[in-house]
Design a protein around this motif. Sequence first.
Motif, short mmCIF file in Angstrom:
data_model
loop_
_atom_site.label_atom_id
_atom_site.label_comp_id
_atom_site.label_asym_id
_atom_site.label_seq_id
_atom_site.Cartn_x
_atom_site.Cartn_y
_atom_site.Cartn_z
N LYS A 25 36.11 31.55 54.74
CA LYS A 25 36.39 32.92 55.24
C LYS A 25 36.04 34.08 54.48
CE LYS A 25 40.79 30.96 57.28
NZ LYS A 25 42.18 31.08 57.30
N ALA A 26 35.49 34.99 54.98
CA ALA A 26 35.05 36.11 54.29
C ALA A 26 36.20 37.08 53.63
CB ALA A 26 34.27 37.10 55.06
N VAL A 27 36.09 37.32 52.42
CA VAL A 27 36.84 38.19 51.92
C VAL A 27 36.31 39.66 51.58
CG1 VAL A 27 38.56 38.56 49.63
CG2 VAL A 27 38.06 36.09 50.52
N LEU A 28 36.97 40.92 52.15
CA LEU A 28 36.20 41.88 51.82
C LEU A 28 36.78 42.76 50.87
CD1 LEU A 28 36.23 43.13 55.67
CD2 LEU A 28 34.00 42.09 54.41
N LEU A 29 36.04 42.81 49.52
CA LEU A 29 36.43 43.65 48.54
C LEU A 29 35.88 45.05 48.25
CD1 LEU A 29 36.33 40.80 45.87
CD2 LEU A 29 38.34 41.53 47.41
N SER A 30 36.61 45.94 47.71
CA SER A 30 35.92 47.17 47.18
C SER A 30 35.08 46.91 46.22
CB SER A 30 36.98 48.14 46.91
OG SER A 30 37.78 47.75 45.51
N ASN A 31 34.08 47.71 45.71
CA ASN A 31 33.34 47.52 44.48
C ASN A 31 33.99 47.41 43.19
OD1 ASN A 31 30.79 48.21 46.10
ND2 ASN A 31 31.06 50.36 45.77
N ARG A 32 35.21 48.05 42.94
CA ARG A 32 35.97 47.73 41.62
C ARG A 32 36.66 46.46 41.91
NH1 ARG A 32 34.82 51.15 37.83
NH2 ARG A 32 35.04 52.85 39.13
N GLU A 33 37.08 45.87 42.94
CA GLU A 33 37.59 44.69 43.17
C GLU A 33 36.77 43.67 42.81
OE1 GLU A 33 41.06 46.17 46.57
OE2 GLU A 33 39.24 44.88 46.88
N PHE A 34 35.53 43.84 43.35
CA PHE A 34 34.31 42.84 43.08
C PHE A 34 34.19 42.74 41.51
CE2 PHE A 34 30.08 41.32 42.86
CZ PHE A 34 30.06 40.05 43.66
N ALA A 35 33.99 43.90 40.87
CA ALA A 35 33.54 43.82 39.37
C ALA A 35 34.59 43.17 38.78
CB ALA A 35 33.42 45.30 39.00
N HIS B 69 44.68 47.55 41.12
CA HIS B 69 43.71 46.68 41.85
C HIS B 69 43.94 45.26 41.66
CE1 HIS B 69 41.61 50.52 41.44
NE2 HIS B 69 40.62 50.12 42.26
N LEU B 70 44.54 44.86 40.55
CA LEU B 70 44.93 43.36 40.58
C LEU B 70 45.79 42.99 41.67
CD1 LEU B 70 45.00 42.52 36.75
CD2 LEU B 70 43.84 41.39 38.36
N TYR B 71 46.75 43.91 41.95
CA TYR B 71 47.69 43.39 43.26
C TYR B 71 46.95 43.14 44.73
CZ TYR B 71 51.28 44.00 46.83
OH TYR B 71 51.87 43.88 47.84
N GLN B 72 46.03 44.31 44.71
CA GLN B 72 45.27 44.34 45.94
C GLN B 72 44.13 43.21 45.95
OE1 GLN B 72 45.51 46.13 48.54
NE2 GLN B 72 47.15 47.42 47.80
N LEU B 73 43.71 42.88 44.66
CA LEU B 73 42.60 41.77 44.68
C LEU B 73 43.20 40.25 44.93
CD1 LEU B 73 40.11 40.33 44.39
CD2 LEU B 73 40.50 40.57 41.89
#
Length: 227
Positions: free
Chosen positions: A146-156, A193-197
Amino acid sequence: MKILLIEDELKLAGFIADALRQSGHVCDHIPDGTKGLEAIMTGDYDLVLLDLMLPSMNGFDVLKNLKSFNKSVGVIILSALNDTENVIKGLDLGAVDYLKKPFDLEELLARVRSAQRRLLNQGTFKLKSEGLTVDLLSREVCRDGKAVLLSNREFALLEYLMTNSNKVLTKSQILEKVWDMNFDPGSNIVEVHLYQLRKKMDRGYAQELIQTVIGRGYIFKGNVVSA
């Protein structure tokens, strides 16, 4: 990637920094050669974009100092000195690429992507763990198909956690690597950001890959393999 831009043309530096951040990179900017060298030596940068004609210390001397101190970091030179002699000198001093001014921002981003591919250890372009796949180049993330859509900062943030799997990372370490150098360490931005990730990554799964170590920091729990 975490990138340091050493460039004294402030308007140009602003355009470059904005383009890099919009592409998902963390970018710090310093307009001075000596201070730029200090930042490289004390920071944790993946790539440096280096002008040659700088105040206090020119780019060639920055490269010479890095070489003498055996500091390993990828460097792309950005310079209006476009004669063959200077290009050869810069590459011989250890730069991985030389981009002549004026240049198109899209070309710069392509050079950065090329440097990223070369700098990734032994052609490692993907990280995998417990059904999770992270493509470092396409920036696609999947868990159990399943694709997980992350923001640029979440990906980093995820990339940093995975490349340091099973190690406790403090908030200060995360801020240094994933956020800009002038970010307020008293902010709760890491926690947010960790909560969102974790909400995107772990919710609904029996195994939580990202965990909090109370009083110490955060950890990615899992056997990470490179592909």
